[in-house]
Design a protein around this motif. Structure first.
Motif, PDB file in Angstrom:
ATOM      1  N   GLN A  96       2.297 -16.857   8.846  1.00 50.14           N
ATOM      2  CA  GLN A  96       2.084 -16.848   7.405  1.00 50.14           C
ATOM      3  C   GLN A  96       0.851 -15.999   7.089  1.00 50.14           C
ATOM      4  OE1 GLN A  96       2.321 -20.078   9.092  1.00 50.14           O
ATOM      5  NE2 GLN A  96       4.518 -19.678   8.915  1.00 50.14           N
ATOM      6  N   LEU A  97       0.965 -15.217   6.035  1.00 51.18           N
ATOM      7  CA  LEU A  97      -0.121 -14.331   5.620  1.00 51.18           C
ATOM      8  C   LEU A  97      -0.494 -14.637   4.171  1.00 51.18           C
ATOM      9  CD1 LEU A  97       1.291 -10.976   7.049  1.00 51.18           C
ATOM     10  CD2 LEU A  97      -0.371 -12.498   8.129  1.00 51.18           C
ATOM     11  N   VAL A  98      -1.780 -14.792   3.916  1.00 49.63           N
ATOM     12  CA  VAL A  98      -2.265 -15.060   2.567  1.00 49.63           C
ATOM     13  C   VAL A  98      -3.328 -14.033   2.218  1.00 49.63           C
ATOM     14  CG1 VAL A  98      -3.374 -16.721   1.042  1.00 49.63           C
ATOM     15  CG2 VAL A  98      -1.780 -17.518   2.803  1.00 49.63           C
ATOM     16  N   GLU A  99      -3.048 -13.254   1.169  1.00 51.73           N
ATOM     17  CA  GLU A  99      -3.973 -12.201   0.743  1.00 51.73           C
ATOM     18  C   GLU A  99      -4.867 -12.703  -0.389  1.00 51.73           C
ATOM     19  OE1 GLU A  99      -0.226  -9.264   1.389  1.00 51.73           O
ATOM     20  OE2 GLU A  99      -0.521 -10.744  -0.183  1.00 51.73           O
ATOM     21  N   SER A 100      -6.006 -12.062  -0.511  1.00 53.40           N
ATOM     22  CA  SER A 100      -6.922 -12.330  -1.619  1.00 53.40           C
ATOM     23  C   SER A 100      -7.811 -11.112  -1.823  1.00 53.40           C
ATOM     24  CB  SER A 100      -7.775 -13.564  -1.335  1.00 53.40           C
ATOM     25  OG  SER A 100      -8.541 -13.385  -0.164  1.00 53.40           O
ATOM     26  N   GLY A 101      -8.498 -11.089  -2.962  1.00 57.19           N
ATOM     27  CA  GLY A 101      -9.480 -10.045  -3.199  1.00 57.19           C
ATOM     28  C   GLY A 101      -9.072  -8.973  -4.183  1.00 57.19           C
ATOM     29  N   GLY A 102      -7.859  -9.022  -4.689  1.00 57.86           N
ATOM     30  CA  GLY A 102      -7.461  -8.027  -5.670  1.00 57.86           C
ATOM     31  C   GLY A 102      -8.170  -8.233  -6.996  1.00 57.86           C
ATOM     32  N   GLY A 103      -7.958  -7.302  -7.907  1.00 60.10           N
ATOM     33  CA  GLY A 103      -8.568  -7.417  -9.221  1.00 60.10           C
ATOM     34  C   GLY A 103      -8.579  -6.093  -9.945  1.00 60.10           C
ATOM     35  N   SER A 104      -9.376  -6.027 -10.996  1.00 56.43           N
ATOM     36  CA  SER A 104      -9.502  -4.815 -11.802  1.00 56.43           C
ATOM     37  C   SER A 104     -10.878  -4.210 -11.605  1.00 56.43           C
ATOM     38  CB  SER A 104      -9.287  -5.141 -13.282  1.00 56.43           C
ATOM     39  OG  SER A 104      -7.980  -5.606 -13.523  1.00 56.43           O
ATOM     40  N   VAL A 105     -10.921  -2.905 -11.508  1.00 62.16           N
ATOM     41  CA  VAL A 105     -12.181  -2.206 -11.277  1.00 62.16           C
ATOM     42  C   VAL A 105     -12.113  -0.842 -11.944  1.00 62.16           C
ATOM     43  CG1 VAL A 105     -11.408  -1.218  -9.090  1.00 62.16           C
ATOM     44  CG2 VAL A 105     -13.852  -1.582  -9.476  1.00 62.16           C
ATOM     45  N   GLN A 106     -13.274  -0.315 -12.299  1.00 60.99           N
ATOM     46  CA  GLN A 106     -13.319   1.023 -12.880  1.00 60.99           C
ATOM     47  C   GLN A 106     -13.229   2.082 -11.789  1.00 60.99           C
ATOM     48  OE1 GLN A 106     -16.910   1.162 -15.242  1.00 60.99           O
ATOM     49  NE2 GLN A 106     -15.880   0.262 -17.006  1.00 60.99           N
ATOM     50  N   PRO A 107     -12.802   3.278 -12.153  1.00 61.44           N
ATOM     51  CA  PRO A 107     -12.779   4.376 -11.171  1.00 61.44           C
ATOM     52  C   PRO A 107     -14.146   4.548 -10.521  1.00 61.44           C
ATOM     53  CG  PRO A 107     -11.585   5.020 -13.141  1.00 61.44           C
ATOM     54  CD  PRO A 107     -12.234   3.700 -13.448  1.00 61.44           C
ATOM     55  N   GLY A 108     -14.113   4.749  -9.214  1.00 64.59           N
ATOM     56  CA  GLY A 108     -15.348   4.871  -8.453  1.00 64.59           C
ATOM     57  C   GLY A 108     -15.848   3.556  -7.892  1.00 64.59           C
ATOM     58  N   GLY A 109     -15.244   2.465  -8.322  1.00 61.78           N
ATOM     59  CA  GLY A 109     -15.662   1.154  -7.870  1.00 61.78           C
ATOM     60  C   GLY A 109     -15.089   0.785  -6.510  1.00 61.78           C
ATOM     61  N   SER A 110     -15.411  -0.439  -6.088  1.00 60.39           N
ATOM     62  CA  SER A 110     -14.989  -0.923  -4.767  1.00 60.39           C
ATOM     63  C   SER A 110     -14.368  -2.310  -4.867  1.00 60.39           C
ATOM     64  CB  SER A 110     -16.196  -0.988  -3.818  1.00 60.39           C
ATOM     65  OG  SER A 110     -16.768   0.276  -3.617  1.00 60.39           O
ATOM     66  N   LEU A 111     -13.481  -2.575  -3.933  1.00 59.65           N
ATOM     67  CA  LEU A 111     -12.899  -3.903  -3.767  1.00 59.65           C
ATOM     68  C   LEU A 111     -12.682  -4.131  -2.277  1.00 59.65           C
ATOM     69  CD1 LEU A 111     -10.099  -4.109  -6.514  1.00 59.65           C
ATOM     70  CD2 LEU A 111     -12.185  -5.498  -6.425  1.00 59.65           C
ATOM     71  N   ARG A 112     -12.699  -5.396  -1.869  1.00 59.84           N
ATOM     72  CA  ARG A 112     -12.343  -5.732  -0.493  1.00 59.84           C
ATOM     73  C   ARG A 112     -11.216  -6.740  -0.517  1.00 59.84           C
ATOM     74  NH1 ARG A 112     -15.612  -8.520   4.539  1.00 59.84           N
ATOM     75  NH2 ARG A 112     -15.288 -10.403   3.271  1.00 59.84           N
ATOM     76  N   LEU A 113     -10.115  -6.375   0.134  1.00 60.71           N
ATOM     77  CA  LEU A 113      -8.971  -7.274   0.270  1.00 60.71           C
ATOM     78  C   LEU A 113      -9.068  -8.009   1.600  1.00 60.71           C
ATOM     79  CD1 LEU A 113      -6.065  -4.934  -0.927  1.00 60.71           C
ATOM     80  CD2 LEU A 113      -7.610  -6.349  -2.292  1.00 60.71           C
ATOM     81  N   SER A 114      -8.590  -9.252   1.589  1.00 61.64           N
ATOM     82  CA  SER A 114      -8.554 -10.056   2.803  1.00 61.64           C
ATOM     83  C   SER A 114      -7.141 -10.566   3.018  1.00 61.64           C
ATOM     84  CB  SER A 114      -9.504 -11.252   2.691  1.00 61.64           C
ATOM     85  OG  SER A 114     -10.831 -10.839   2.488  1.00 61.64           O
ATOM     86  N   CYS A 115      -6.776 -10.739   4.279  1.00 62.64           N
ATOM     87  CA  CYS A 115      -5.470 -11.284   4.620  1.00 62.64           C
ATOM     88  C   CYS A 115      -5.658 -12.221   5.808  1.00 62.64           C
ATOM     89  CB  CYS A 115      -4.485 -10.175   4.958  1.00 62.64           C
ATOM     90  SG  CYS A 115      -2.895 -10.759   5.585  1.00 62.64           S
ATOM     91  N   ALA A 116      -5.446 -13.506   5.552  1.00 63.12           N
ATOM     92  CA  ALA A 116      -5.628 -14.511   6.592  1.00 63.12           C
ATOM     93  C   ALA A 116      -4.278 -14.881   7.191  1.00 63.12           C
ATOM     94  CB  ALA A 116      -6.296 -15.745   6.003  1.00 63.12           C
ATOM     95  N   ALA A 117      -4.203 -14.854   8.509  1.00 62.49           N
ATOM     96  CA  ALA A 117      -2.964 -15.161   9.214  1.00 62.49           C
ATOM     97  C   ALA A 117      -3.041 -16.554   9.829  1.00 62.49           C
ATOM     98  CB  ALA A 117      -2.708 -14.129  10.303  1.00 62.49           C
ATOM     99  N   SER A 118      -1.905 -17.228   9.844  1.00 56.70           N
ATOM    100  CA  SER A 118      -1.804 -18.535  10.502  1.00 56.70           C
ATOM    101  C   SER A 118      -0.433 -18.654  11.134  1.00 56.70           C
ATOM    102  CB  SER A 118      -2.037 -19.661   9.491  1.00 56.70           C
ATOM    103  OG  SER A 118      -1.071 -19.627   8.470  1.00 56.70           O
ATOM    104  N   GLY A 119      -0.313 -19.585  12.070  1.00 58.32           N
ATOM    105  CA  GLY A 119       0.957 -19.764  12.760  1.00 58.32           C
ATOM    106  C   GLY A 119       0.894 -19.156  14.153  1.00 58.32           C
ATOM    107  N   ARG A 120       1.941 -18.428  14.550  1.00 60.02           N
ATOM    108  CA  ARG A 120       2.043 -17.865  15.892  1.00 60.02           C
ATOM    109  C   ARG A 120       1.221 -16.569  15.998  1.00 60.02           C
ATOM    110  NH1 ARG A 120       7.971 -17.839  18.326  1.00 60.02           N
ATOM    111  NH2 ARG A 120       6.683 -17.241  20.090  1.00 60.02           N
ATOM    112  N   ILE A 121      -0.080 -16.739  15.928  1.00 58.92           N
ATOM    113  CA  ILE A 121      -0.992 -15.593  15.947  1.00 58.92           C
ATOM    114  C   ILE A 121      -0.824 -14.771  17.216  1.00 58.92           C
ATOM    115  CG2 ILE A 121      -3.400 -14.897  15.797  1.00 58.92           C
ATOM    116  CD1 ILE A 121      -2.306 -16.214  13.295  1.00 58.92           C
ATOM    117  N   SER A 122      -0.526 -15.400  18.319  1.00 60.10           N
ATOM    118  CA  SER A 122      -0.440 -14.709  19.604  1.00 60.10           C
ATOM    119  C   SER A 122       0.686 -13.687  19.644  1.00 60.10           C
ATOM    120  CB  SER A 122      -0.258 -15.717  20.730  1.00 60.10           C
ATOM    121  OG  SER A 122       0.937 -16.457  20.545  1.00 60.10           O
ATOM    122  N   SER A 123       1.631 -13.771  18.725  1.00 55.45           N
ATOM    123  CA  SER A 123       2.758 -12.835  18.705  1.00 55.45           C
ATOM    124  C   SER A 123       2.454 -11.565  17.905  1.00 55.45           C
ATOM    125  CB  SER A 123       3.995 -13.519  18.115  1.00 55.45           C
ATOM    126  OG  SER A 123       4.390 -14.614  18.913  1.00 55.45           O
TER     127      SER A 123
END
Length: 113
Positions: free
Chosen positions: A3-30
């Motif tokens: 399972q993957l859960v993303e976060s960190g999106g949003g609205s920003v002005q040109p030239g700005g920055s954002l950081r997206l995150s994606c947390a994984a759970s479950g059969r991570i070893s695969s």
């Protein structure tokens, strides 16, 4: 199954920055690698960047020098640092886990003045 859960999106002005995150759970070893894709309205989903377990990294030409993909294996999380954002970066961003072919639900990024 992974399972993957993303976060960190949003609205920003040109030239700005954002950081997206994606947390994984479950059969991570695969998981053999993780990547970020995006889909703008009326367009096909496209690869932004990916990083393999071995450390190989690939970026689409449109984001080279502006975006950085990284992974924190202790937290089972992949990040996408996005700098110098442009209006054409506006899209829904999806996280993908390779080896298990799992996708996150997507997070909206809007770059607008």
């Amino acid at each position: 199954q992974v399972q993957l859960v993303e976060s960190g999106g949003g609205s920003v002005q040109p030239g700005g920055s954002l950081r997206l995150s994606c947390a994984a759970s479950g059969r991570i070893s695969s998981i053999t690698g993780m990547g970020w894709y995006r889909q703008a309205p009326g367009k096909q989903r496209e690869l932004v960047a990916f990083k393999t377990n071995g450390g190989f990294t690939h970026y689409d030409d449109s984001v080279k020098g502006r975006f950085t993909i990284s992974r924190d294996n202790d937290k089972n999380t992949v990040y996408l640092q996005m700098n110098s954002l442009k209006p054409e970066d506006t899209a829904v961003y999806y996280c993908r886990a390779y080896g298990v072919d799992s996708w996150g639900q997507g997070t909206q990024v809007t770059v607008s003045s």
